[in-house]
Write a protein that holds these residues in place. Sequence first.
Motif, PDB file in Angstrom:
ATOM      1  N   PRO A  21     -55.900 -39.021 -44.474  1.00 20.77           N
ATOM      2  CA  PRO A  21     -55.276 -40.043 -45.528  1.00 20.77           C
ATOM      3  C   PRO A  21     -54.534 -40.840 -44.627  1.00 20.77           C
ATOM      4  N   ALA A  22     -53.958 -40.560 -43.523  1.00 16.52           N
ATOM      5  CA  ALA A  22     -53.076 -41.725 -42.790  1.00 16.52           C
ATOM      6  C   ALA A  22     -53.716 -42.553 -42.035  1.00 16.52           C
ATOM      7  N   GLY A  23     -55.324 -42.518 -41.762  1.00 16.94           N
ATOM      8  CA  GLY A  23     -55.862 -43.279 -41.385  1.00 16.94           C
ATOM      9  C   GLY A  23     -56.156 -43.453 -39.874  1.00 16.94           C
ATOM     10  N   GLU A  24     -55.903 -42.316 -39.056  1.00 16.23           N
ATOM     11  CA  GLU A  24     -55.785 -42.153 -37.704  1.00 16.23           C
ATOM     12  C   GLU A  24     -57.290 -41.952 -37.509  1.00 16.23           C
ATOM     13  N   VAL A  25     -57.965 -41.330 -38.197  1.00 19.03           N
ATOM     14  CA  VAL A  25     -59.412 -40.945 -38.100  1.00 19.03           C
ATOM     15  C   VAL A  25     -60.078 -41.452 -39.379  1.00 19.03           C
ATOM     16  N   GLU A  26     -61.080 -42.167 -38.937  1.00 20.22           N
ATOM     17  CA  GLU A  26     -61.815 -43.078 -40.335  1.00 20.22           C
ATOM     18  C   GLU A  26     -63.163 -41.813 -40.398  1.00 20.22           C
ATOM     19  N   GLY A  27     -63.664 -42.034 -41.789  1.00 21.31           N
ATOM     20  CA  GLY A  27     -64.894 -41.127 -42.248  1.00 21.31           C
ATOM     21  C   GLY A  27     -64.557 -39.808 -42.871  1.00 21.31           C
ATOM     22  N   VAL A  28     -65.606 -38.907 -42.878  1.00 20.49           N
ATOM     23  CA  VAL A  28     -65.196 -37.625 -43.410  1.00 20.49           C
ATOM     24  C   VAL A  28     -66.134 -36.662 -42.572  1.00 20.49           C
ATOM     25  N   GLY A  29     -65.141 -35.557 -42.456  1.00 21.34           N
ATOM     26  CA  GLY A  29     -65.833 -34.411 -41.631  1.00 21.34           C
ATOM     27  C   GLY A  29     -66.317 -33.279 -42.494  1.00 21.34           C
ATOM     28  N   VAL A  30     -67.506 -32.524 -42.298  1.00 20.21           N
ATOM     29  CA  VAL A  30     -68.124 -31.921 -43.106  1.00 20.21           C
ATOM     30  C   VAL A  30     -68.523 -30.475 -42.130  1.00 20.21           C
ATOM     31  N   ALA A  31     -68.382 -29.252 -42.773  1.00 22.09           N
ATOM     32  CA  ALA A  31     -68.925 -28.399 -42.090  1.00 22.09           C
ATOM     33  C   ALA A  31     -69.023 -27.105 -42.844  1.00 22.09           C
ATOM     34  N   SER A  32     -69.766 -26.090 -42.527  1.00 24.27           N
ATOM     35  CA  SER A  32     -69.927 -24.909 -43.456  1.00 24.27           C
ATOM     36  C   SER A  32     -68.772 -23.866 -43.272  1.00 24.27           C
ATOM     37  N   SER A  33     -68.088 -24.077 -42.383  1.00 24.02           N
ATOM     38  CA  SER A  33     -66.767 -23.205 -42.247  1.00 24.02           C
ATOM     39  C   SER A  33     -65.656 -23.890 -41.669  1.00 24.02           C
ATOM     40  N   LEU A  34     -64.608 -23.434 -41.954  1.00 24.02           N
ATOM     41  CA  LEU A  34     -63.281 -23.981 -41.412  1.00 24.02           C
ATOM     42  C   LEU A  34     -63.091 -24.053 -39.912  1.00 24.02           C
ATOM     43  N   SER A  35     -63.518 -22.930 -39.241  1.00 24.75           N
ATOM     44  CA  SER A  35     -63.401 -22.977 -37.891  1.00 24.75           C
ATOM     45  C   SER A  35     -64.611 -23.888 -37.088  1.00 24.75           C
ATOM     46  N   GLN A  36     -65.556 -24.174 -37.627  1.00 25.17           N
ATOM     47  CA  GLN A  36     -66.343 -25.371 -37.298  1.00 25.17           C
ATOM     48  C   GLN A  36     -65.897 -26.639 -37.575  1.00 25.17           C
ATOM     49  N   LEU A  37     -65.213 -26.740 -38.874  1.00 21.50           N
ATOM     50  CA  LEU A  37     -64.731 -27.994 -39.177  1.00 21.50           C
ATOM     51  C   LEU A  37     -63.471 -28.285 -37.758  1.00 21.50           C
ATOM     52  N   GLU A  38     -62.677 -27.258 -37.569  1.00 26.11           N
ATOM     53  CA  GLU A  38     -61.524 -27.544 -36.657  1.00 26.11           C
ATOM     54  C   GLU A  38     -62.308 -27.745 -35.409  1.00 26.11           C
ATOM     55  N   ARG A  39     -63.138 -27.077 -34.959  1.00 27.52           N
ATOM     56  CA  ARG A  39     -63.855 -27.175 -33.637  1.00 27.52           C
ATOM     57  C   ARG A  39     -64.113 -28.907 -33.421  1.00 27.52           C
ATOM     58  N   ASP A  40     -64.997 -29.065 -34.581  1.00 25.44           N
ATOM     59  CA  ASP A  40     -65.595 -30.544 -34.568  1.00 25.44           C
ATOM     60  C   ASP A  40     -64.556 -31.446 -34.481  1.00 25.44           C
ATOM     61  N   LEU A  41     -63.426 -31.337 -35.058  1.00 20.10           N
ATOM     62  CA  LEU A  41     -62.239 -32.515 -35.251  1.00 20.10           C
ATOM     63  C   LEU A  41     -61.413 -32.421 -33.887  1.00 20.10           C
ATOM     64  N   ALA A  42     -61.448 -31.450 -33.419  1.00 17.44           N
ATOM     65  CA  ALA A  42     -60.885 -31.180 -31.818  1.00 17.44           C
ATOM     66  C   ALA A  42     -61.630 -31.932 -31.045  1.00 17.44           C
ATOM     67  N   GLU A  43     -62.952 -31.857 -31.054  1.00 12.97           N
ATOM     68  CA  GLU A  43     -63.859 -32.395 -30.095  1.00 12.97           C
ATOM     69  C   GLU A  43     -63.705 -33.967 -30.109  1.00 12.97           C
ATOM     70  N   ILE A  44     -63.563 -34.404 -31.530  1.00  9.31           N
ATOM     71  CA  ILE A  44     -63.397 -35.832 -31.768  1.00  9.31           C
ATOM     72  C   ILE A  44     -62.083 -36.270 -31.125  1.00  9.31           C
ATOM     73  N   HIS A  45     -61.187 -35.638 -31.271  1.00 10.22           N
ATOM     74  CA  HIS A  45     -59.818 -36.096 -30.798  1.00 10.22           C
ATOM     75  C   HIS A  45     -59.929 -35.860 -29.247  1.00 10.22           C
ATOM     76  N   ALA A  46     -60.528 -35.019 -28.798  1.00  8.86           N
ATOM     77  CA  ALA A  46     -60.604 -35.044 -27.169  1.00  8.86           C
ATOM     78  C   ALA A  46     -61.283 -36.187 -26.778  1.00  8.86           C
ATOM     79  N   TRP A  47     -62.451 -36.744 -27.503  1.00  6.52           N
ATOM     80  CA  TRP A  47     -63.157 -37.844 -26.963  1.00  6.52           C
ATOM     81  C   TRP A  47     -62.229 -39.239 -27.207  1.00  6.52           C
ATOM     82  N   ALA A  48     -61.652 -39.316 -28.526  1.00  2.00           N
ATOM     83  CA  ALA A  48     -60.933 -40.217 -28.839  1.00  2.00           C
ATOM     84  C   ALA A  48     -59.622 -40.576 -28.001  1.00  2.00           C
TER      85      ALA A  48
END
Length: 125
Positions: A21-48
Amino acid sequence: MSKTITYVVTYENRRWVSRCPAGEVEGVGVASSLSQLERDLAEIHAWAWPEETPAVEFVFDLPEEVAGVVAEYRREKELAEAHAKRAAELAVKAARVLTSHWSEPDTARVMGLSKQRVHQLKVNA
């Protein structure tokens, strides 16, 4: 890590969905588990932000029927942790006082602990 980016997470159509909601990252993250969602977002953060990768934090937007139960659980857990901390402090105090009068085995019997635990409380405090 210099900062934390907070995501609002919901459960929609059998998937966990994150929005920033704060707008630091655009778009929506989707995953079948919370751990996968957290890993995906951490990877995006490391890249960005490779120099100073922000941490990931979740705020859950839960349906009313479960939000109340989760809130009650968290309150009770906090109370239990506070009580456990106080009990640990009193165990040390009791072990010291009682062993100044009685043996460690007798103190252990009175306190309902093992004599090894009474010894630990007495010497490690």
